[in-house]
Motif scaffolding. Structure first.
Motif: not given
Length: 251
Positions: A93-117
């Motif tokens: 249940d905890a894994c499902f809730a944590a994954l479901n609480g993330q918007p978009g694909k896993a790691g998508q927030s990193l794509t918004e970091n221009e320096w990392l990209m």
């Protein structure tokens, strides 16, 4: 004993690749040398590449729900400890809730970091992250180890729910199998799989003292193992000796 694992479908193959990458990331981040942290970043980008598959997140969530349904079916069974069952269902249940609480694909927030990209776009080019190509990245590598570790931990945190989910699903899958001792005759072993049962993972343990390498193939009908030996050259040659190993089929 050396453990080899062979997935029977693309979904489990993806999970095993992710687990391999998360383990590598876990080994590299605590180290202190800038080169280790360079390869930690490269591993982070590899995880993002695998996680970018459109249906990966939904596949993981479906598997979490499926496992929960299977486990809840054991309730009332006198051979099952209810406390342990509740604990595992709570983890699902905890894994499902944590994954479901993330918007978009896993790691998508990193794509918004221009320096990392900017690093990601050049890290696959041979020598593409030299100081004259990415001076900002070179400067980051000169920071103290604790600062770099904190940055890597922050960037990897958004992949934590995926890592925990994959780890739990693979643990439950591995625990579902029962090991059996088998013998390869003339270097070859073959077993027909029972009808009406869908296996997802094969696990093979073999004594390293035998100096044999298993080449595994399989489908829903049968599994086949050819034992190979590395002779003087770099090529593996088929072995023609009888040898025993441990086989586990997980469903």
């Amino acid at each position: 004993m050396i453990l080899y694992e062979y997935p029977f479908n693309e979904r489990i193959r993806t999970y095993l690749r992710l687990e391999h990458l998360f383990r590598r990331l876990g080994e590299l981040v605590p180290r202190e040398h800038p080169l280790d942290h360079h390869y930690a970043l490269a591993t982070l980008f590899e995880v993002m590449d695998v996680a970018a598959r459109a249906d990966l997140k939904s596949d993981v969530m479906k598997d979490l729900e499926k496992q929960k349904s299977v486990l809840n079916g054991y309730r009332g069974n006198p051979a099952i400890a209810e406390g342990v069952l509740d604990e595992v269902v709570g983890q699902l249940d905890a894994c499902f809730a944590a994954l479901n609480g993330q918007p978009g694909k896993a790691g998508q927030s990193l794509t918004e970091n221009e320096w990392l990209m900017s690093i990601r776009s050049r890290i696959g080019i041979p020598g593409g992250t030299c100081e004259f190509d990415l001076p900002g990245y070179y400067a980051w590598q000169q920071l103290d180890a604790a600062t770099r570790q904190a940055d890597l931990g922050r960037w990897a945190r958004c992949l934590g729910p995926l890592a925990e989910s994959v780890h739990l699903l693979l643990k439950l899958l591995r625990d579902s199998g029962t090991a059996q001792k088998v013998m390869a005759v003339d270097g070859h072993f073959q077993q027909t799989l029972p009808q009406g049962r869908s296996f997802q993972l094969l696990r093979l343990r073999i004594d390293p003292a035998l100096q044999l390498v298993p080449e595994i193939s399989g489908n829903r009908l049968m599994v086949s193992v050819r034992l190979m030996r590395q002779e003087g050259s770099d090529r593996l040659q088929p072995s023609h000796e009888n040898a025993g190993f441990e086989l586990t089929l997980c469903s």
